[in-house]
Scaffold this motif. Structure first.
Motif, PDB file in Angstrom:
ATOM      1  N   THR A 172       0.796  -1.230   0.000  1.00  0.00           N
ATOM      2  CA  THR A 172       0.000   0.000   0.000  1.00  0.00           C
ATOM      3  C   THR A 172       0.831   1.285   0.000  1.00  0.00           C
ATOM      4  OG1 THR A 172      -0.242  -0.348   2.361  1.00  0.00           O
ATOM      5  CG2 THR A 172      -2.104  -0.976   0.987  1.00  0.00           C
ATOM      6  N   HIS A 205      -7.490   0.005  -2.756  1.00  0.00           N
ATOM      7  CA  HIS A 205      -6.604   0.985  -2.126  1.00  0.00           C
ATOM      8  C   HIS A 205      -6.165   2.171  -2.975  1.00  0.00           C
ATOM      9  CE1 HIS A 205      -3.537   2.593   0.496  1.00  0.00           C
ATOM     10  NE2 HIS A 205      -2.671   2.533  -0.511  1.00  0.00           N
ATOM     11  N   SER A 224      -8.562 -10.476   0.732  1.00  0.00           N
ATOM     12  CA  SER A 224      -7.878  -9.224   0.415  1.00  0.00           C
ATOM     13  C   SER A 224      -6.456  -9.537  -0.031  1.00  0.00           C
ATOM     14  CB  SER A 224      -7.835  -8.310   1.638  1.00  0.00           C
ATOM     15  OG  SER A 224      -6.952  -7.238   1.373  1.00  0.00           O
ATOM     16  N   LEU A 226      -4.163  -7.249  -0.120  1.00  0.00           N
ATOM     17  CA  LEU A 226      -3.274  -6.232   0.448  1.00  0.00           C
ATOM     18  C   LEU A 226      -2.401  -6.841   1.539  1.00  0.00           C
ATOM     19  CD1 LEU A 226      -5.867  -3.321   0.642  1.00  0.00           C
ATOM     20  CD2 LEU A 226      -4.101  -3.685  -1.098  1.00  0.00           C
ATOM     21  N   HIS A 230      -6.810  -3.360   5.948  1.00  0.00           N
ATOM     22  CA  HIS A 230      -7.411  -2.241   5.228  1.00  0.00           C
ATOM     23  C   HIS A 230      -8.903  -2.241   5.552  1.00  0.00           C
ATOM     24  CE1 HIS A 230      -8.762   0.167   1.799  1.00  0.00           C
ATOM     25  NE2 HIS A 230      -7.515   0.582   1.708  1.00  0.00           N
TER      26      HIS A 230
END
Ligand SMILES: Cc1ncc(COP(=O)(O)O)c(C=O)c1O
Length: 365
Positions: A172, A205, A224, A226, A230
């Motif tokens: 991110t 994101h 997810s 990521l 998040h």
């Protein structure tokens, strides 16, 4: 009694996740990526479930597109790698599949085919892929304008969308994604064209990438991508729960080796359970001792090498679990991402790697 291993697929969760993705698009345009048998969830039931919500579907090849068309899916279907050989072009034109053109050889073959076999003007929508930094597929940015003009001059071509793919959108804070977006935007400004950038990670994101057609895949299935937590990622709901049962239990003293190679040795007197699930079902053999497994809703640990049809779990000293008791290997109460970490892999491989012999049971239609 049938072998108790099933993949329970919650189609209501799938719809919830798709709507979450759609909420990230100002224009309500998100291609539902259903390649690789919808990441192991079953492309036909998944596409049917989303067919009143998703304006388009994304697959890896014409065979996957055919499967959807044959099942009655009417939406545009995007071929994420375009065609692999010129022989596919007539079928692609007939079914109006939309190829992602990622290489000059595809543009050359398509151009030459359309010059020799003209079709209805504007009947073929194409997506032109630019390599903004991933260096896998796509034309170099400096080659895009010429390719765009070549394609634009073909009467058969209707809408053209500029597309790119991110290498590190799951991180991110990664400047590489910002650079990729900047390179893309420069071209987009020049061509003034429709755009498609965002995979799941960017859909969740990367705001600057959330324009035009989003292309969410893994998030639809509730995982997810990521690397950090998040708020939106936490709203995803797992679609697949891999469930089985204990088929045997035994009490062992300390110092006993369990399974092939004797990798796990009991450090204390304990109860070992045997679960109907193995690498012959797609559960990864590289799972380490300690990989979490829920037995009767309680976290236990993998104990010993995964074998083809079975695996062994340390139920703990004094446990009262019995054959027939329920086991969750990943899903509703145990994150597939957590299991993947223990197996030195990612959720994508666990989900797509689940083999056909695992019965998929659908609910939530
Ligand atoms: C070109 C392209 N777009 C979108 C996706 C969906 O990616 P994700 O599953 O990470 O959302 C993929 C997946 O590999 C892809 O190759």
């Amino acid at each position: 009694m049938a072998r108790p291993l099933i993949a329970a697929i919650n189609l209501a969760a799938l719809r919830h996740n798709y709507q979450l993705a759609l909420g990230q698009s100002a224009t309500g345009t998100a291609v539902a990526v259903v390649k690789a048998d919808a990441y192991g969830h079953g492309a036909i039931p998944v596409a049917r479930t989303l067919s009143d919500l998703a304006p388009a579907f994304g697959v890896a090849c014409i065979e996957e597109a055919e499967q959807l068309r044959t099942a009655g899916i009417q939406q545009p279907i995007l071929l994420l790698e375009g065609f692999f050989e010129a022989e596919e072009i007539p079928q692609l034109l007939q079914q109006q599949y939309q190829p992602v053109l990622h290489s000059q050889w595809q543009i050359d073959q398509l151009t030459s085919h359309l010059q020799q076999h003209p079709v209805k003007p504007g009947s073929l929508n194409v997506w032109l892929k630019v390599d903004t930094g991933m260096h896998r597929l796509g034309l170099a940015p400096e080659a895009v304008t010429a390719a765009w003009q070549t394609l634009r001059q073909l009467p058969a071509i209707g809408e053209m969308t500029l597309v790119t793919h991110f290498a590190r959108a799951d991180e991110t804070n990664c400047p590489v994604t910002e650079q990729q977006i900047t390179r893309f935007q420069a071209l987009q400004q020049q061509l003034q064209c429709p755009a498609s950038l965002a995979n799941s990670a960017a859909t969740l994101h990367w705001q600057a990438a959330q324009q035009g057609w989003l292309r969410p895949g893994i998030m639809l299935y509730g995982a997810s991508p990521l690397v950090t937590g998040h708020p939106l990622g936490e709203q995803l709901q797992p679609v697949m729960t891999l469930e089985s049962r204990l088929i045997s239990v035994r009490d062992l003293p300390a110092g006993e080796a369990v399974g092939y190679g004797g990798r796990f040795v009991t450090s204390q007197a304990t109860r070992i359970g045997v679960i109907a699930c193995g690498y012959g079902d797609g559960y990864p053999r590289q799972a380490r001792d300690g990989t979490p497994i829920l037995v009767n809703g309680r976290r236990c640990s993998l104990a010993g090498r995964v074998s083809m049809d079975m695996m062994t779990v340390d139920l703990g000293p004094g446990s009262s679990d019995q054959p027939g008791d329920p086991v969750e290997l990943w899903g509703n109460n145990l994150s597939v991402n957590e299991v993947a970490d223990w197996c030195d892999t990612i959720s994508y491989t666990l989900l797509t790697g689940l083999l056909p012999r695992v019965r998929r049971i659908y609910s939530g239609e």
